[in-house]
Enzyme design. Structure first.
Site, PDB file in Angstrom:
ATOM      1  CB  ALA A 159     -12.110  -1.729   5.958  1.00  0.00           C
ATOM      2  CE  LYS A 188     -12.757   5.190   3.346  1.00  0.00           C
ATOM      3  NZ  LYS A 188     -13.709   5.208   4.506  1.00  0.00           N
ATOM      4  CE  LYS A 221      -9.906   6.087   9.840  1.00  0.00           C
ATOM      5  NZ  LYS A 221     -11.244   6.690   9.789  1.00  0.00           N
ATOM      6  CG  PHE A 272      -6.806  18.573   4.062  1.00  0.00           C
ATOM      7  CD1 PHE A 272      -6.953  18.415   5.431  1.00  0.00           C
ATOM      8  CD2 PHE A 272      -7.148  17.500   3.239  1.00  0.00           C
ATOM      9  CE1 PHE A 272      -7.430  17.225   5.972  1.00  0.00           C
ATOM     10  CE2 PHE A 272      -7.618  16.316   3.768  1.00  0.00           C
ATOM     11  CZ  PHE A 272      -7.766  16.184   5.140  1.00  0.00           C
ATOM     12  CD1 TRP A 291     -13.331  18.971   6.768  1.00  0.00           C
ATOM     13  CD2 TRP A 291     -12.445  20.945   6.201  1.00  0.00           C
ATOM     14  NE1 TRP A 291     -12.799  19.531   7.906  1.00  0.00           N
ATOM     15  CE2 TRP A 291     -12.252  20.741   7.590  1.00  0.00           C
ATOM     16  CE3 TRP A 291     -11.966  22.113   5.617  1.00  0.00           C
ATOM     17  CZ2 TRP A 291     -11.599  21.668   8.403  1.00  0.00           C
ATOM     18  CZ3 TRP A 291     -11.317  23.052   6.422  1.00  0.00           C
ATOM     19  CH2 TRP A 291     -11.131  22.827   7.797  1.00  0.00           C
ATOM     20  CB  THR A 299     -15.322  14.449   4.894  1.00  0.00           C
ATOM     21  OG1 THR A 299     -15.011  14.318   6.284  1.00  0.00           O
ATOM     22  CG2 THR A 299     -15.611  15.905   4.580  1.00  0.00           C
ATOM     23  CG  PHE A 311      -8.929   1.542   6.401  1.00  0.00           C
ATOM     24  CD1 PHE A 311      -8.527   2.717   7.003  1.00  0.00           C
ATOM     25  CD2 PHE A 311      -9.281   0.486   7.228  1.00  0.00           C
ATOM     26  CE1 PHE A 311      -8.472   2.852   8.390  1.00  0.00           C
ATOM     27  CE2 PHE A 311      -9.227   0.606   8.615  1.00  0.00           C
ATOM     28  CZ  PHE A 311      -8.816   1.787   9.192  1.00  0.00           C
ATOM     29  NE  ARG A 347     -17.172   1.725   7.487  1.00  0.00           N
ATOM     30  CZ  ARG A 347     -15.870   1.698   7.757  1.00  0.00           C
ATOM     31  NH1 ARG A 347     -15.346   0.661   8.372  1.00  0.00           N
ATOM     32  NH2 ARG A 347     -15.091   2.709   7.428  1.00  0.00           N
TER      33      ARG A 347
END
Length: 558
Positions: free
Chosen positions: A272, A70, A104, A381, A409, A72, A300, A93
């Protein structure tokens, strides 16, 4: 393929003063932290009152444990808008050390869509989290000292609600007994630590409009209750002035840059799932003062961060998005379709189709509950197959959902041009027709507001309250807090309060086991399931792979 940190370390970063010039800021407006980081004077907000900026919110579906890009996508979209000659700032953030060293990872993006200097941002950065933790722990120390020194306010040690904090996943500190060692060492009591990002000081920090507002909000933090049941605040302890002094520099937004030189404000960082999940109001408003397009994120899925962004942050700061991007990945959809996380890189069209209803629920939340225009960004991806990507696109078009492939990405801003054009089209098409509405009216009862979120956003049949939660709810209403918005602490992996129920579950209820008020931040926290405000490290934490060589070069961060 280079790792994220290798890409970031090879980046041709610009002097932060040149990035500031894009915002018409001079060196006098900055507090420099080396060549590539700076803080911007928050008083500049008073000098830029006219605001015509377009705000773009990026959220996601329920993720896999590794996250789905998210941040990214947020960064890549801002770079794509910059490539289209749009005056753009991204507002994010700050990462917490908990997930950086846990499972994570950080929150500086990935691949060729990152903010830099990546190592600094993901580690100590400019010291904001240290300041926030220090302010919280100063208050905790003053509360216990007040009791030790005679307890003039009559604080009941069994009803102290404030906990100490540390910015680390450390389950050992969740529940402790302190004040041991005899009369000279304090009053023994049960206590515990939360992670810094879950503290009310972090929430206050991120929702304050200026230093005076910060000081007032800090003063309203309830630290506990007297023997007669009356709340005791930080102002009663006379701590809010010193706390604000600790935070005065931290309150200035941090200015950095993307790999492609787009200005980025990275400031504040509540989780979150256990907090409200958005960067600071000051950074968002400052970005909206200095740019025509601001791209920001909420943590999230749309059931958590986006709901809190819209129902809490927007309500308390009088802002609203012009468009919403919902990030989805083939992996997360297969995960929600029942595939084990170790098999997510293998093609599985059947599971992919089973997971799509989860995405559709998040789209409905944004477009039908909140009335905002939305586009789904499929974050590609390398191991996604053409058949999988085509299935998602076909299914979404079948339901009339806007969709765009995002390859940021791998390709940076260039890979987000299609998404950027779709976002611009949505904004232009909905100019003057923004039907944004909150999920609930603030005048509803606490119970009704929680039920509104659970039924409208999660799809639950209703809400059950434990006996303890019912008593707390009655007490909060008696104390006059019934009109505050709600912040539900819930697992990020499911629309329910049970992380094992993936996809789009039906015929379920949410259980609220605890309620408490964040009177300083201005919302009520409802805890569900087994969500904790102090996470633990996994069996193999990311910290095991991180190292630094004799030249100070960090490796293994990602």
């Amino acid at each position: 393929m280079l790792t994220d940190i290798e890409i970031a370390q090879k980046a041709n970063k610009k002097d932060i003063r040149k990035i500031a010039q894009k915002l018409n800021l001079t060196e006098d407006d900055l507090d420099l932290y080396g060549k590539y980081k700076a803080k911007v004077d928050y008083n500049l907000l008073k000098d830029n009152k006219e605001n015509k900026s377009k705000l773009i919110l990026v959220t996601a579906i329920n993720p896999t444990p590794a996250g789905e890009g998210k941040t990214t996508t947020t960064i890549g979209l801002s770079d794509a808008l910059s490539r289209l000659n749009k005056n753009t700032i991204v507002a994010l953030r700050e990462p917490s050390l908990g997930p950086v060293f846990g499972i994570k990872g950080g929150a500086a993006g990935g691949g060729y869509a990152q903010v830099v200097p990546m190592e600094d941002i993901n580690l100590h950065f400019t010291g904001d989290f240290h300041a926030i933790g220090s302010a919280n722990n100063l208050l905790a120390a003053m509360v216990d000292n007040h009791i030790h020194q005679g307890n003039e306010l009559g604080i009941d040690p069994r009803r102290i609600t404030l906990r100490r904090v540390v910015d680390m996943n450390d389950r050992q500190l969740r529940n402790i007994v302190d004040g041991m060692g005899g009369k000279a060492h304090g009053v023994p009591r049960e206590d515990g630590f939360d992670i810094t990002v879950a503290s009310e000081v972090m929430a206050v920090f991120c929702l304050a409009n200026d230093i005076s507002d910060l000081k007032e909000k800090l003063g309203n933090i309830i630290v506990g209750y007297t023997y007669s049941g009356n709340p005791v605040t930080a102002k009663d302890i006379k701590a809010n002035g010193a706390m604000a002094a600790l935070l005065k520099d931290a309150l200035k937004p941090n200015l950095v840059q993307t790999l492609e030189g787009t200005p980025a404000f990275v400031h504040g960082g509540p989780f979150a799932n256990i907090a409200h999940g958005c960067n600071s109001v000051i950074a968002t408003k400052m970005a909206m003062n200095f740019a025509d397009y601001v791209v920001t994120e909420a943590g999230f899925g749309a059931d958590l961060g986006a709901e809190k962004f819209l129902d809490i942050k927007c309500r308390l700061s009088n802002i609203k998005p012009d468009a919403v991007v919902i990030v989805a990945t083939v992996r997360a959809l297969k995960y929600n379709g029942g595939v084990n996380k170790t098999e997510l890189n293998n093609e599985n069209l059947e599971a992919l189709e089973k997971g799509i209803p989860n995405l559709l629920k998040h789209v409905e939340n944004i477009t039908k509950v909140f009335g905002l225009p939305a586009v789904v960004a499929i974050n590609k991806f390398p191991f996604d197959t053409e058949a999988e990507l085509k299935l998602i696109e076909d299914k979404l078009k079948e339901f009339g959902v806007n969709v765009a492939l995002s390859e940021v990405w791998e390709k940076g801003g260039e890979g987000g041009i299609n998404l950027a054009n779709e976002v611009l089209r949505l904004i232009e098409e909905n100019e003057g027709k923004n039907d944004f509405t909150y999920c609930y009216d603030e005048n509803l009862s606490i119970k009704e507001k929680i039920e509104s979120i659970a039924t409208k956003i999660y799809g639950a049949d209703g809400v059950d309250f434990t006996i303890n939660a019912q008593k707390e709810m009655e007490n909060l209403e008696k104390l006059g807090f019934s009109k505050l918005p709600i912040c539900i602490a819930k697992t990020q992996y499911s629309l329910t309060d049970d992380m094992t129920k993936l996809g789009r579950p039906t015929n379920f209820r949410i259980t609220v086991r605890q309620l408490n008020v964040s009177a300083g931040a201005g919302f009520i926290v409802a805890l569900t399931g087994d969500i904790m405000k102090m996470p633990g490290l996994p069996k193999v934490p990311s910290a095991e792979k991180i190292d630094v060589d004799e030249n100070g070069l960090i490796s293994g961060l990602f």
